[in-house]
Design an enzyme around this catalytic site. Structure first.
Site, PDB file in Angstrom:
ATOM      1  N   HIS A 285       0.454  -1.368  -0.347  1.00  0.00           N
ATOM      2  CA  HIS A 285       0.474   0.090   0.117  1.00  0.00           C
ATOM      3  C   HIS A 285       0.920   1.025  -0.136  1.00  0.00           C
ATOM      4  O   HIS A 285       0.599   1.928   0.830  1.00  0.00           O
ATOM      5  CB  HIS A 285      -0.881   0.576   0.856  1.00  0.00           C
TER       6      HIS A 285
ATOM      7  N   GLN B  68      -0.472   4.327   0.793  1.00  0.00           N
ATOM      8  CA  GLN B  68      -0.457   4.919   2.398  1.00  0.00           C
ATOM      9  C   GLN B  68       0.594   6.017   2.957  1.00  0.00           C
ATOM     10  O   GLN B  68       1.039   6.355   3.434  1.00  0.00           O
ATOM     11  CB  GLN B  68      -1.227   3.423   2.508  1.00  0.00           C
TER      12      GLN B  68
ATOM     13  N   ASP C 112      -3.398  -1.737  12.444  1.00  0.00           N
ATOM     14  CA  ASP C 112      -4.076  -1.704  11.269  1.00  0.00           C
ATOM     15  C   ASP C 112      -5.548  -2.890  11.634  1.00  0.00           C
ATOM     16  O   ASP C 112      -5.260  -3.883  12.204  1.00  0.00           O
ATOM     17  CB  ASP C 112      -3.703  -2.533   9.960  1.00  0.00           C
TER      18      ASP C 112
ATOM     19  N   ARG D 282      -3.252  11.783   2.640  1.00  0.00           N
ATOM     20  CA  ARG D 282      -3.386  11.035   1.159  1.00  0.00           C
ATOM     21  C   ARG D 282      -3.147  11.358   0.171  1.00  0.00           C
ATOM     22  O   ARG D 282      -3.035  11.582  -0.670  1.00  0.00           O
ATOM     23  CB  ARG D 282      -4.669  10.363   1.996  1.00  0.00           C
TER      24      ARG D 282
HETATM   25  N1   CP Z   1      -6.390   3.658   3.730  1.00  0.00           N
HETATM   26  C1   CP Z   1      -7.086   2.935   2.751  1.00  0.00           C
HETATM   27  O1   CP Z   1      -6.992   2.375   1.956  1.00  0.00           O
HETATM   28  O2   CP Z   1      -8.401   3.682   3.083  1.00  0.00           O
HETATM   29  P1   CP Z   1      -9.829   2.812   1.838  1.00  0.00           P
HETATM   30  O3   CP Z   1      -9.932   1.985   2.147  1.00  0.00           O
HETATM   31  O4   CP Z   1     -11.044   3.739   2.395  1.00  0.00           O
HETATM   32  O5   CP Z   1      -9.293   3.973   0.534  1.00  0.00           O
END
Ligand code: CP
Length: 303
Positions: A126, A129, A221, A289
């Site tokens: 990710h 992120q 998470d 973000r």
């Molecule tokens: N943190 C994140 O990627 O959130 P979403 O799944 O809402 O995009």
């Protein structure tokens, strides 16, 4: 244009330059409408709040046009190949952001597309992120190199990008996961290589207290992410003792900040006292973000 698939593809200098551009954009000092006339296709194979809205608004602020593409509405969701999808979309769009089940699908899309591809979350990584996370840490701590970040929980895609990103910028990183839920060994080894170059450390442990000790940043998470709902009960059992709460955080530095990529489950991976308390910077993190991704969009798509 350049793809943005995983942080390991970028040098320390490139990552720091992107963070500087993101901070400039947030302060209103960035280029004006650098993506005017350009369209970003946004393919979502999974649901999203932050990724969808932050990319969509960020693209509009850059003067460009975001096009939401639900996987179910694309022929891709009915078996059209990634190769044909990449070739066709390259004729209409100027860039693609994709949230996909498998990282190899995103790599394949990028290989065959003639336009930049940005990873909006795969099973492995990710990276957008972690760019937002580093921007947030830098804002609140004034630096990255030399800090310690502790991640408590599932050794998942978010943990993998934290490992690589932290090692690239010289943050000490400690990951504490239950036995059997540790991060991928190859990604850990890669992070250790980058950390060696920066003189920082990587610690993988099954002990949350060891990970959190003297940390500047504590991160967690969800215990069961999208697609793992069937394992929810088993995971809640296995992750007992891995909740980020006041007792665990008492082992960190007194001025630690708390991050969570969201969505969150209060009372599972984090207590309400911590996520809604004075150390938490989760909504700055969510806002960032958009700023981090605007920098990524400019780097990948601007002329
Ligand atoms: N943190 C994140 O990627 O959130 P979403 O799944 O809402 O995009």
């Amino acid at each position: 244009g350049k793809d943005f698939l995983k942080l390991a593809d970028f040098s320390t200098e490139e990552i720091l330059a992107l963070l500087e551009l993101a901070a400039d954009m947030k302060a209103g000092k960035g280029p004006v409408k650098p993506l005017a006339g350009k369209t970003l296709g946004m393919i979502f194979q999974k649901s999203s709040t932050r990724t969808r809205v932050s990319f969509e608004v960020g693209m509009l602020q850059l003067g460009g046009h975001p096009l939401f593409l639900s996987n179910n509405d694309l022929q891709l969701g009915r078996g059209e190949t990634i190769y044909d999808t990449a070739k066709v979309l390259s004729r209409y769009l100027d860039g693609i952001m994709i949230r996909a089940h498998g990282h190899e699908q995103v790599e394949e899309l990028a290989e065959h597309a003639d336009i930049p591809v940005i990873n909006g979350l795969t099973d492995s990584y990710h990276p957008c992120q972690m760019m937002a996370d580093m921007l947030t840490i830098q804002e609140h701590k004034g630096k990255l190199k030399g800090l310690k970040i502790a991640y408590i929980g599932d050794g998942n895609n978010v943990a993998h990008s934290i490992l690589i990103g932290s090692a690239k910028v010289g943050m000490d990183v400690a990951i504490a996961s239950p036995v059997g839920y540790e991060p991928d060994a190859d990604i850990v080894a890669q992070a250790e290589g980058f950390a060696n170059e920066q003189g920082s450390t990587v610690v993988i442990t099954n002990d949350p207290v060891e990970a959190v000790k003297d940390a500047d940043v504590i991160y967690t998470d969800v215990w069961a992410s999208m697609g793992q709902e069937a394992e929810q009960d088993e995971r809640v059992q296995k992750f007992t003792g891995f909740q980020v709460n006041e007792e665990l955080c008492s082992h960190a530095k007194s001025d630690f900040i708390f991050l969570h990529c969201l969505p969150a489950h209060r009372g599972e991976e984090v207590s309400a006292e911590i996520i809604d308390g004075k150390h938490s910077v989760i909504f700055d993190e969510a806002e960032n973000r958009m700023h981090a991704q605007k920098a990524i969009l400019v780097a990948c798509m601007a002329d």
